[in-house]
Design a protein around this motif. Structure first.
Motif, short mmCIF file in Angstrom:
data_model
loop_
_atom_site.label_atom_id
_atom_site.label_comp_id
_atom_site.label_asym_id
_atom_site.label_seq_id
_atom_site.Cartn_x
_atom_site.Cartn_y
_atom_site.Cartn_z
N ASN A 7 0.83 -1.20 0.00
CA ASN A 7 0.00 0.00 0.00
C ASN A 7 0.88 1.26 0.00
O ASN A 7 2.03 1.24 0.43
CB ASN A 7 -0.93 0.02 1.21
N ILE A 8 0.29 2.36 -0.47
CA ILE A 8 1.01 3.63 -0.58
C ILE A 8 0.25 4.68 0.22
O ILE A 8 -0.99 4.74 0.16
CB ILE A 8 1.13 4.06 -2.05
N VAL A 9 0.96 5.49 0.97
CA VAL A 9 0.34 6.58 1.74
C VAL A 9 0.60 7.89 1.00
O VAL A 9 1.75 8.24 0.69
CB VAL A 9 0.92 6.65 3.16
N SER A 10 -0.47 8.62 0.69
CA SER A 10 -0.37 9.89 -0.03
C SER A 10 0.04 11.01 0.93
O SER A 10 -0.04 10.86 2.16
CB SER A 10 -1.71 10.24 -0.67
N PRO A 11 0.50 12.16 0.40
CA PRO A 11 0.87 13.29 1.27
C PRO A 11 -0.26 13.75 2.16
O PRO A 11 -0.02 14.31 3.24
CB PRO A 11 1.27 14.37 0.26
N GLN A 12 -1.51 13.52 1.75
CA GLN A 12 -2.66 13.91 2.57
C GLN A 12 -2.94 12.89 3.66
O GLN A 12 -3.88 13.07 4.46
CB GLN A 12 -3.90 14.09 1.68
N PHE A 40 -0.28 12.14 -7.41
CA PHE A 40 -1.46 11.85 -6.61
C PHE A 40 -2.60 12.74 -7.06
O PHE A 40 -2.40 13.88 -7.53
CB PHE A 40 -1.18 12.10 -5.12
N SER A 41 -3.81 12.20 -6.95
CA SER A 41 -4.99 13.03 -7.24
C SER A 41 -5.08 14.16 -6.22
O SER A 41 -4.44 14.10 -5.15
CB SER A 41 -6.25 12.17 -7.22
N LYS A 42 -5.89 15.18 -6.52
CA LYS A 42 -5.99 16.34 -5.64
C LYS A 42 -6.44 15.96 -4.24
O LYS A 42 -6.02 16.57 -3.24
CB LYS A 42 -6.92 17.37 -6.23
N ASP A 43 -7.33 14.94 -4.15
CA ASP A 43 -7.81 14.55 -2.81
C ASP A 43 -6.90 13.52 -2.16
O ASP A 43 -7.16 13.07 -1.03
CB ASP A 43 -9.24 14.03 -2.90
N GLY A 44 -5.84 13.06 -2.90
CA GLY A 44 -4.87 12.14 -2.30
C GLY A 44 -5.35 10.72 -2.16
O GLY A 44 -4.76 9.95 -1.41
#
Length: 525
Positions: free
Chosen positions: A222-227, A256-260
């Motif tokens: 799994n990957i954790v987004s900046p958000q 990443f998408s805008k909502d992360g």
């Protein structure tokens, strides 16, 4: 691997070995000398276009010494064994006889393919599944590249009581497992590429093609987004490792998408070599259909009744699609069931070299005439699409005398060069490079795979007496070795001749071995 069994299978598998080797005889009045931008190398070099009239099994055997291993693409449209009475073909063969007809032809066709070559066979469902099993055996199941479904009819048949058959199958096999088709740049498939932000790398589209096509547990992370959102891996895992994904995030290929909550991949048109071809070919978008092909022929032969033309000719666009995928300009294309001549016509317009074989009289009345019109610049079929303006030429040949008679003796009419080509191929299984070998350079034919070859036959040493120049003596041995050294060869040499006057010790000391003609020639049928 499963095999197909039929009544005459064992004898059919060896039928190709019993086909007599015949010469090709040019018919000058039906040939067209090469001219214009499509003119190729001189006849006899393997670079010329060739139309052969005759039984295609015998024609295949005759052509092997010239073209084995040199053909980039074979296309065949054999009789479909539908039970109907075709004017130009016996298309009502009983099943076992149909297989007996196909197997030796497929075996010989395989020998023509280059290492990067492929064969495409059009068939319907009367024999298609049997053909698949037979081609698995002849070409190797691993070399099966795909099954194309071609919609060959633009309307359903309302006269049938069960199914309207509106498609044919095209089976594709390659000589090597690692073969691949040319990818196509189809503008209609690229409309989703845009460049609204003036990206310097050109048109692009955003998608999410980052999942792995195969199950990869090591890439299931799994990957954790900046958000702070956790983005779960696709079911099979990501396409790349953590390190590679990090690199692609740095370059901007991934973001990443805008909502992360998602990973997005930007794909650039400039990075794509083309689209892989689909196995579903529609008649409207891709290839045309049989009715359009009949219309093409009708325009070519306006004074010929439609009923005398082929019932199911192939449209030029279909052959164009195959040659686009399987060849490049200058490659050699072969069709041993030439029919109305479509493959040769399309190959000529596309700048490919070609060989076509057809046994009926329409080889003269349709094929030769159609190709003459192509050379004159006819504008039907794909001509406008490829900018065809005419040019080129071809030789028209028939099958002539056999090299060996029924008793295995050499036909006295056979020339030195003809026997040399046959001998070279039976020894090395590759065509001879020099078309006029021996006429200037003497009995030494050349060397291949660590061995030289020489032929004493038909007065090559300018002795025209009976059997003259065909006997290996000390003087002849010196001439052969001198010819070999002049050609840069100083290794072992096999000499074919009518008789030998030297001892085994002398031959061994000279690095030569002797074989007697015609008895020691491997293929004397």
């Amino acid at each position: 691997m499963p095999i197909l069994q039929w009544l005459t299978r064992d004898q059919d598998l060896t039928a190709a070995d019993r086909v007599p080797y015949r010469l090709l005889e040019e018919v000058a009045e039906l040939s067209v000398p090469a001219s214009g931008p499509a003119a190729g190398p001189a006849p006899g070099t393997g670079g010329d276009n060739l139309l052969v009239q005759g039984d295609n099994l015998e024609a295949l055997r005759a052509l092997l010494p010239l073209y084995a291993g040199r053909v980039k693409c074979i296309y065949i449209d054999p009789p479909y064994n539908t039970g109907s009475a075709f004017e130009h073909y016996d298309d009502s063969l009983e099943h076992a006889k149909w297989l007996a007809m196909m197997v030796p032809r497929l075996q010989l066709l395989r020998e023509f393919l280059s290492e990067d070559g492929s064969i495409w066979a059009t068939i319907d469902d009367n024999e298609g599944h049997y053909l698949k099993v037979v081609m698995d055996e002849v070409f190797g199941r691993r070399n099966f590249m795909g099954e194309v479904i071609w919609r060959n009819s633009d309307n359903s048949n309302n006269n049938v009581t069960k199914f309207s058959q509106d498609h044919n199958t095209i089976l594709v096999y390659s000589r090597q497992v690692n073969w691949g088709p040319n990818f196509l740049n189809d503008p209609t498939k690229r409309k989703h590429f845009k460049n609204p932000d003036n990206d310097p790398r050109g048109p692009w589209f955003d998608g999410n093609p980052v999942n792995n096509p195969g199950l990869r547990p090591s890439l299931q992370y799994n990957i954790v987004s900046p958000q702070g959102h956790t983005i779960k891996h696709p079911p099979n895992g990501w396409r790349w490792s953590r390190e590679t994904i990090s690199e692609k995030l740095e370059t901007g290929e991934l973001r990443f998408s805008k909502d992360g909550t998602r990973l997005i991949r930007r794909t650039y048109l400039a990075d794509m070599k083309g689209l892989p071809p689909s196995t579903l070919w529609t008649d409207v978008e891709v290839t045309g259909h049989n009715r359009a092909a009949k219309y093409e022929l009708k325009k070519l032969f306006p004074n010929v009744a439609v009923t005398s033309l082929f019932t199911t000719p192939k449209p030029e666009r279909l052959i164009q699609r195959i040659l686009d995928l399987a060849t490049n300009p200058g490659d050699l294309v072969f069709d041993s069931f030439l029919g109305s001549g479509t493959t040769a016509a399309v190959a000529h317009k596309m700048g490919r070299r070609w060989i076509g074989v057809e046994m009926g009289d329409h080889a003269r009345t349709h094929c030769a005439l159609r190709l003459r019109k192509v050379i004159e610049g006819e504008q039907g079929g794909i001509s406008r699409d490829v900018g065809w303006q005419g040019g080129g030429g071809f030789r028209f040949c028939t099958l002539g005398a056999t090299v060996f008679d029924g008793a295995g003796r050499i036909n006295p009419e056979i020339r030195f060069a003809d026997l040399a080509r046959h001998l070279w191929f039976t020894e090395f299984r590759v065509p001879m490079a020099a078309p006029d070998v021996g006429q200037v350079g003497g009995p030494f034919l050349g060397a291949h795979d660590g061995r030289g070859l020489a032929l004493l036959y038909n007065g090559i040493l300018r002795d025209r007496t009976a059997g003259g120049g065909n006997v290996l003596t000390h003087a002849v041995l010196r001439l052969i070795r001198e010819g070999a050294q002049a050609a840069g060869w100083d290794g072992p040499i096999t000499v074919y001749g009518a008789a030998n006057r030297l001892s085994e010790r002398t031959l061994a000391g000279a690095g030569m071995s002797f074989r007697q003609t015609p008895y020691d020639i491997r293929a004397r049928v």
